[in-house]
Design a protein around this motif. Structure first.
Motif, PDB file in Angstrom:
ATOM      1  N   GLY A   1       0.805  -1.213   0.000  1.00 40.15           N
ATOM      2  CA  GLY A   1       0.000   0.000   0.000  1.00 40.15           C
ATOM      3  C   GLY A   1       0.834   1.257   0.000  1.00 40.15           C
ATOM      4  O   GLY A   1       0.298   2.365   0.071  1.00 40.15           O
ATOM      5  N   ASN A   2       2.175   1.130  -0.080  1.00 34.96           N
ATOM      6  CA  ASN A   2       3.052   2.298  -0.085  1.00 34.96           C
ATOM      7  C   ASN A   2       2.853   3.104  -1.364  1.00 34.96           C
ATOM      8  O   ASN A   2       2.700   2.551  -2.454  1.00 34.96           O
ATOM      9  CB  ASN A   2       4.514   1.880   0.027  1.00 34.96           C
ATOM     10  N   ILE A   3       2.884   4.434  -1.224  1.00 39.20           N
ATOM     11  CA  ILE A   3       2.699   5.345  -2.343  1.00 39.20           C
ATOM     12  C   ILE A   3       4.036   5.959  -2.708  1.00 39.20           C
ATOM     13  O   ILE A   3       4.730   6.531  -1.861  1.00 39.20           O
ATOM     14  CB  ILE A   3       1.693   6.462  -1.988  1.00 39.20           C
ATOM     15  N   GLY A   4       4.402   5.834  -3.964  1.00 41.05           N
ATOM     16  CA  GLY A   4       5.641   6.426  -4.445  1.00 41.05           C
ATOM     17  C   GLY A   4       5.349   7.603  -5.366  1.00 41.05           C
ATOM     18  O   GLY A   4       4.523   7.486  -6.272  1.00 41.05           O
ATOM     19  N   ILE A   5       6.011   8.730  -5.126  1.00 43.73           N
ATOM     20  CA  ILE A   5       5.921   9.879  -6.017  1.00 43.73           C
ATOM     21  C   ILE A   5       7.267  10.010  -6.721  1.00 43.73           C
ATOM     22  O   ILE A   5       8.296  10.258  -6.090  1.00 43.73           O
ATOM     23  CB  ILE A   5       5.580  11.169  -5.243  1.00 43.73           C
ATOM     24  N   GLY A   6       7.253   9.782  -8.017  1.00 48.45           N
ATOM     25  CA  GLY A   6       8.485   9.783  -8.787  1.00 48.45           C
ATOM     26  C   GLY A   6       9.263   8.487  -8.691  1.00 48.45           C
ATOM     27  O   GLY A   6      10.414   8.414  -9.129  1.00 48.45           O
ATOM     28  N   ASN A   7       8.675   7.441  -8.128  1.00 46.28           N
ATOM     29  CA  ASN A   7       9.340   6.140  -8.043  1.00 46.28           C
ATOM     30  C   ASN A   7       8.292   5.045  -8.036  1.00 46.28           C
ATOM     31  O   ASN A   7       7.100   5.300  -7.823  1.00 46.28           O
ATOM     32  CB  ASN A   7      10.227   6.054  -6.798  1.00 46.28           C
TER      33      ASN A   7
ATOM     34  N   LEU B   1       4.548   6.986   2.273  1.00 41.85           N
ATOM     35  CA  LEU B   1       4.721   8.020   1.266  1.00 41.85           C
ATOM     36  C   LEU B   1       6.211   8.187   1.031  1.00 41.85           C
ATOM     37  O   LEU B   1       6.944   8.567   1.936  1.00 41.85           O
ATOM     38  CB  LEU B   1       4.104   9.349   1.705  1.00 41.85           C
ATOM     39  N   ASP B   2       6.646   7.882  -0.166  1.00 40.55           N
ATOM     40  CA  ASP B   2       8.073   7.908  -0.522  1.00 40.55           C
ATOM     41  C   ASP B   2       8.234   8.830  -1.729  1.00 40.55           C
ATOM     42  O   ASP B   2       7.751   8.527  -2.820  1.00 40.55           O
ATOM     43  CB  ASP B   2       8.522   6.485  -0.854  1.00 40.55           C
ATOM     44  N   ILE B   3       8.898   9.981  -1.510  1.00 40.95           N
ATOM     45  CA  ILE B   3       8.995  11.017  -2.535  1.00 40.95           C
ATOM     46  C   ILE B   3      10.413  11.081  -3.082  1.00 40.95           C
ATOM     47  O   ILE B   3      11.372  11.272  -2.330  1.00 40.95           O
ATOM     48  CB  ILE B   3       8.596  12.396  -1.971  1.00 40.95           C
ATOM     49  N   SER B   4      10.551  10.918  -4.392  1.00 35.60           N
ATOM     50  CA  SER B   4      11.854  10.994  -5.040  1.00 35.60           C
ATOM     51  C   SER B   4      12.101  12.431  -5.507  1.00 35.60           C
ATOM     52  O   SER B   4      12.030  12.754  -6.695  1.00 35.60           O
ATOM     53  CB  SER B   4      11.936  10.032  -6.228  1.00 35.60           C
ATOM     54  N   ASP B   5      12.342  13.311  -4.525  1.00 34.81           N
ATOM     55  CA  ASP B   5      12.657  14.704  -4.817  1.00 34.81           C
ATOM     56  C   ASP B   5      13.385  15.270  -3.608  1.00 34.81           C
ATOM     57  O   ASP B   5      13.504  14.598  -2.574  1.00 34.81           O
ATOM     58  CB  ASP B   5      11.380  15.495  -5.118  1.00 34.81           C
ATOM     59  N   ASP B   6      13.873  16.510  -3.702  1.00 29.43           N
ATOM     60  CA  ASP B   6      14.659  17.080  -2.614  1.00 29.43           C
ATOM     61  C   ASP B   6      13.861  18.038  -1.736  1.00 29.43           C
ATOM     62  O   ASP B   6      14.419  18.692  -0.852  1.00 29.43           O
ATOM     63  CB  ASP B   6      15.908  17.787  -3.146  1.00 29.43           C
ATOM     64  N   SER B   7      12.544  18.154  -1.950  1.00 30.74           N
ATOM     65  CA  SER B   7      11.723  19.007  -1.091  1.00 30.74           C
ATOM     66  C   SER B   7      10.252  18.650  -1.258  1.00 30.74           C
ATOM     67  O   SER B   7       9.854  18.065  -2.270  1.00 30.74           O
ATOM     68  CB  SER B   7      11.932  20.496  -1.419  1.00 30.74           C
ATOM     69  N   ILE B   8       9.472  18.994  -0.237  1.00 30.47           N
ATOM     70  CA  ILE B   8       8.023  18.934  -0.326  1.00 30.47           C
ATOM     71  C   ILE B   8       7.496  20.295   0.108  1.00 30.47           C
ATOM     72  O   ILE B   8       8.218  21.068   0.759  1.00 30.47           O
ATOM     73  CB  ILE B   8       7.421  17.811   0.539  1.00 30.47           C
TER      74      ILE B   8
END
Length: 293
Positions: free
Chosen positions: A229-235, A242-249
């Motif tokens: 059920g993990n959500i990846g943004i950019g991955n 929530l796992d974000i492949s970026d350097d800021s939110i």
């Protein structure tokens, strides 16, 4: 209307198709021929008497080498732009619906159609009043049939709209731009991907795909792992919820809790010009000072 005589050839063809009218098997004869009339519709034709039934039956199989003997009705075009059709008319003889199959368009400048189409009339008070219009196309001579609808809304009432596929196949729901009628270019897709289902609810993960102007896939801006059920943004391999492949939110709006016991849920984060606030328990806030450097 005068009675119409039918040639022995037509009668024998009807008999061969096991055609019955009012329970009477047609085996030839002038009495049977006289039961048919000439149609009053434009173009004429043979009319079966009003309220009589046509009953077709077969004990044959649909086998190509035998000549597909179980097809009790055959419609054939004998010129390349002919269009055999079955049509339904209202009580005044006006076309309302039709099923048509053909290869080439009426206009020689158009591409070949090569499809069966289901047609219904346009609105009586619209731009093309009472004109038969193609609502659904099912093509032939294609390994993967590009089925199309036109000027139609598709509703599933009390049921399921299902996109299924075999192992290793992406299952996509795609939004596209239409150009030149039948040419489409994808813009977005929601996909159950082709990742292997290896047990433990793994595989067939959900992705959102974005496409370039020329219809090429750019990336997967959002994915959801079916197992975790993990959500990846950019991955596509998110390791946390929530796992974000970026350097800021970014949290666009500031908010200052009225006090350390202001209403809040555990895990909420807020900010203002002086502090970052974290709700560590229900209605319990802590803060840290912001400073320049």
């Amino acid at each position: 209307m005068s009675k119409m005589k039918i040639s022995g050839l037509v009668v024998s063809l009807l008999a061969g198709a096991a055609l019955g009218i009012s329970g009477m098997a047609l085996a030839g004869g002038s009495d049977i021929a006289n039961t048919f009339q000439e149609s009053s519709l434009p173009g004429g034709g043979i009319e079966v008497p009003h309220n009589e039934r046509i009953h077709l039956s077969t004990d044959k199989q649909w086998i190509s080498t035998d000549g597909h003997l179980s097809d009790l009705i055959r419609l054939q075009w004998t010129k390349d732009r002919a269009k055999p059709a079955i049509s339904w008319l209202d009580e005044n003889g006006n076309d309302k619906t039709a099923i048509v199959s053909h290869a080439k368009a009426n206009d020689p400048e158009q591409h070949d159609h090569n499809h069966m189409s289901f047609e219904t009339t346009m609105s009586p008070d619209g731009k093309y009043p009472n004109e038969l219009f193609t609502r659904l196309e099912i093509p032939f001579d294609q390994d993967m049939a590009e089925i199309r609808t036109h000027s139609s809304n598709f509703n599933v009432m009390d049921g399921i709209l299902r996109i299924a596929g075999t192992e290793g196949i992406n299952r996509d729901l795609t939004w596209a731009k239409s150009v030149d009628g039948n040419v489409t270019t994808p813009r977005w897709a929601v996909r159950a991907d082709a990742s292997e289902e290896s047990g433990g609810n793994a595989g067939s993960n959900l992705q959102i795909i974005r496409y370039s102007d020329d219809g090429k896939a750019l990336d997967n801006p959002l994915s959801i792992n079916r197992s975790s059920g993990n959500i990846g943004i950019g991955n596509t391999d998110a390791k946390t919820k929530l796992d974000i492949s970026d350097d800021s939110i970014r949290i666009r709006k500031s908010m200052t809790p009225a006090s350390s016991s202001a209403p809040g849920q555990e895990g909420e984060i807020a900010w203002d010009n002086g502090y970052v606030y974290v709700c560590v328990a229900p209605n319990t806030w802590k803060r840290t000072t912001l400073s320049s450097w």
